[in-house]
Write a protein that holds these residues in place. Structure first.
Motif, PDB file in Angstrom:
ATOM      1  N   GLN A  45       1.017  -1.233   0.044  1.00 60.49           N
ATOM      2  CA  GLN A  45      -0.177   0.086   0.069  1.00 60.49           C
ATOM      3  C   GLN A  45       0.886   1.212   0.111  1.00 60.49           C
ATOM      4  OE1 GLN A  45      -2.664   0.568   3.279  1.00 60.49           O
ATOM      5  NE2 GLN A  45      -4.218   1.354   2.078  1.00 60.49           N
ATOM      6  N   LEU A  46       2.114   1.166   0.664  1.00 62.10           N
ATOM      7  CA  LEU A  46       2.966   2.235   0.820  1.00 62.10           C
ATOM      8  C   LEU A  46       3.249   2.706  -0.681  1.00 62.10           C
ATOM      9  CD1 LEU A  46       4.469   3.699   2.974  1.00 62.10           C
ATOM     10  CD2 LEU A  46       6.532   2.289   2.422  1.00 62.10           C
ATOM     11  N   ARG A  74      -0.005   4.307  -2.483  1.00 55.96           N
ATOM     12  CA  ARG A  74      -0.098   5.399  -2.335  1.00 55.96           C
ATOM     13  C   ARG A  74       0.893   6.546  -3.201  1.00 55.96           C
ATOM     14  NH1 ARG A  74      -1.495   4.757   4.071  1.00 55.96           N
ATOM     15  NH2 ARG A  74      -3.703   4.515   3.861  1.00 55.96           N
ATOM     16  N   TYR A  75       2.212   6.247  -2.958  1.00 51.23           N
ATOM     17  CA  TYR A  75       3.137   7.224  -3.451  1.00 51.23           C
ATOM     18  C   TYR A  75       2.939   7.250  -5.009  1.00 51.23           C
ATOM     19  CZ  TYR A  75       7.256  10.066  -3.362  1.00 51.23           C
ATOM     20  OH  TYR A  75       8.223  10.832  -3.743  1.00 51.23           O
ATOM     21  N   TYR A  90       1.226  12.031  -2.410  1.00 49.11           N
ATOM     22  CA  TYR A  90       1.809  12.055  -0.837  1.00 49.11           C
ATOM     23  C   TYR A  90       3.241  12.684  -1.024  1.00 49.11           C
ATOM     24  CZ  TYR A  90      -2.039   9.104   0.621  1.00 49.11           C
ATOM     25  OH  TYR A  90      -3.383   8.606   1.062  1.00 49.11           O
ATOM     26  N   SER A  91       3.659  13.284   0.032  1.00 49.08           N
ATOM     27  CA  SER A  91       4.944  13.553   0.074  1.00 49.08           C
ATOM     28  C   SER A  91       5.553  12.451   1.115  1.00 49.08           C
ATOM     29  CB  SER A  91       5.103  15.052   0.971  1.00 49.08           C
ATOM     30  OG  SER A  91       4.484  14.757   2.422  1.00 49.08           O
ATOM     31  N   LEU A  92       6.658  12.434   1.088  1.00 46.38           N
ATOM     32  CA  LEU A  92       7.305  11.246   2.010  1.00 46.38           C
ATOM     33  C   LEU A  92       6.910  11.488   3.359  1.00 46.38           C
ATOM     34  CD1 LEU A  92      11.072  10.774   0.502  1.00 46.38           C
ATOM     35  CD2 LEU A  92       9.095   9.307   0.351  1.00 46.38           C
ATOM     36  N   LEU A 119       3.235  10.258   3.650  1.00 46.28           N
ATOM     37  CA  LEU A 119       3.445   8.882   3.138  1.00 46.28           C
ATOM     38  C   LEU A 119       3.695   8.037   4.607  1.00 46.28           C
ATOM     39  CD1 LEU A 119       2.692   6.854   1.137  1.00 46.28           C
ATOM     40  CD2 LEU A 119       5.283   6.917   0.843  1.00 46.28           C
ATOM     41  N   ALA A 132       0.765   8.173   7.232  1.00 49.07           N
ATOM     42  CA  ALA A 132      -0.314   7.292   6.734  1.00 49.07           C
ATOM     43  C   ALA A 132       0.157   5.903   6.919  1.00 49.07           C
ATOM     44  CB  ALA A 132      -0.603   7.591   5.103  1.00 49.07           C
ATOM     45  N   ALA A 133       1.371   5.682   6.686  1.00 50.80           N
ATOM     46  CA  ALA A 133       1.827   4.088   6.800  1.00 50.80           C
ATOM     47  C   ALA A 133       1.901   3.896   8.542  1.00 50.80           C
ATOM     48  CB  ALA A 133       3.307   3.899   6.197  1.00 50.80           C
ATOM     49  N   VAL A 145      11.343   4.786   5.017  1.00 46.59           N
ATOM     50  CA  VAL A 145      10.259   4.944   4.042  1.00 46.59           C
ATOM     51  C   VAL A 145      10.853   5.063   2.792  1.00 46.59           C
ATOM     52  CG1 VAL A 145       8.179   6.061   3.245  1.00 46.59           C
ATOM     53  CG2 VAL A 145       8.530   5.385   5.768  1.00 46.59           C
TER      54      VAL A 145
END
Length: 360
Positions: free
Chosen positions: A196-197, A200-201, A206-208, A211, A214-215, A234
């Motif tokens: 999912q990481l 999403r990216y 998403y910025s890191l 992200l 969220a993770a 990440v």
């Protein structure tokens, strides 16, 4: 690493000494090899030679470098207690792992009793005894170096067979396969989070930092400590080709036997976004680069991204993922074009356009 620090009763009228024992791997300790035998040998030796063992230091570890916890504690103890100058150890290669260990103890001016070798070394020892001891120290170091070399060979052999040869990255777990070999497989809880990481990216929304946040909500943590994974980790996950089923070892690409967590296409998409976002932000007002998203590479068809050099010059280049991540970057990635050149080329194209009166 596992170490043990034991305090022993101190009989009166005996020469005070410390005991040091070591094994070079956790397997040796599990098998009961060496540590119990070393300690029994040294305690019997102390009894026969009338030593009072005031402290025992035991190390169980695999690191090649200095920094063994109990060895370091023993050195500190000897420095703090100048009246204790005797060290009891089984043999040379139990005490030293490298030349630095030898120098460290030599500077303390201690008397070293190598019980199994029947040798006692001190500043009063004959030069021939010191010479032979030095040879044994070098032999011990060579033994450690050889173990390290054999370990590297073993890792290379595993990589050639498509087996990830070291600790599993987040999202995978080390297991012992049916054939007895150590392999990696998706972690039942973390693997979906890692997938999912990437997903999403890949949306580009998403910025890191966002992200990672969220993770964390999804449960992306270090399994042992339970601590949340930082932004830097990440980023490393997103850059790691291993999640596609491919991995590099010693500069060579291998097709892994482990189950991939993401497709090569998804990974390549993420690399393109990362490459663009690694560049310095474009303009003070927060505008996007003028030509970002409008061009693809003529040679490989990948996206063209921009970055700022020396704080003011905008350059464009290909992301270079020509073969969907299977073999490193393409040569076209190393070719850069200044934004001014693109401005002029774009202006020339506009000059070639003509509109009739109906369109106007």
């Amino acid at each position: 690493m596992n170490q043990r620090l034991v305090r022993i009763a101190k009989p009166a009228g005996l020469v005070k000494a410390v005991l040091y024992a070591r094994v070079s791997s956790k397997e040796q300790e599990k098998e009961g090899f060496s540590i119990p035998a070393q300690c029994k040998l040294l305690r019997d030796y102390a009894l026969q030679q009338r030593f009072d063992i005031v402290q025992e230091f035991v190390d169980v570890e695999t690191a090649k470098t200095t920094g063994r916890t109990s060895f370091t504690e023993m050195v500190k103890y000897l420095r703090k207690h100048p009246g204790i100058r005797s060290v009891l150890v089984e043999k040379t290669d139990r005490l030293y792992r490298n030349l630095k260990d030898w120098v460290t103890l030599d500077e303390l001016d201690v008397e070293i009793h190598l019980a199994k070798e029947g040798v006692t070394l001190s500043r009063d020892s004959r030069s021939s005894e010191k010479f032979m001891h030095g040879i044994k120290v070098l032999m011990a170091k060579n033994y450690i170096d050889n173990l390290s070399e054999e370990a590297r060979k073993g890792q290379m052999e595993k990589a050639e067979q498509g087996i990830w040869p070291t600790k599993a990255p987040l999202g995978y777990v080390n297991i012992t396969g049916k054939d007895g070999r150590k392999v990696i497989e998706p972690h039942p809880e973390l693997a979906p989070v890692v997938t999912q990481l990437f997903e999403r990216y890949a949306t580009g929304q998403y910025s890191l930092k966002a992200l990672a946040k969220a993770a964390h909500g999804d449960g992306l943590i270090y399994p042992k400590s339970g601590n949340p994974v930082p932004v830097s980790t990440v980023h490393m996950i997103l850059r790691n080709r291993l999640y596609t089923g491919l991995f590099q070892w010693n500069g060579k690409l291998h097709h892994g036997k482990h189950a991939p967590l993401v497709s090569i296409e998804l990974w390549e998409r993420v690399q393109g976004i990362l490459t663009g976002r690694n560049a310095v932000p474009t303009h003070p007002m927060g505008n996007e680069f003028a030509f970002t998203g409008l061009m693809t590479c003529k040679e490989c068809g990948c996206a063209i991204v921009a970055e700022i050099k020396k704080g003011k010059y905008v350059y464009y280049h290909c992301t270079g993922h020509t073969d969907k991540g299977r073999g490193g970057y393409a040569d076209c990635r190393r070719k850069y074009v200044r934004e001014e050149v693109l401005d002029q080329a774009f202006a020339n194209l506009l000059d070639r356009l003509h509109f009739n009166e109906e369109i106007l």
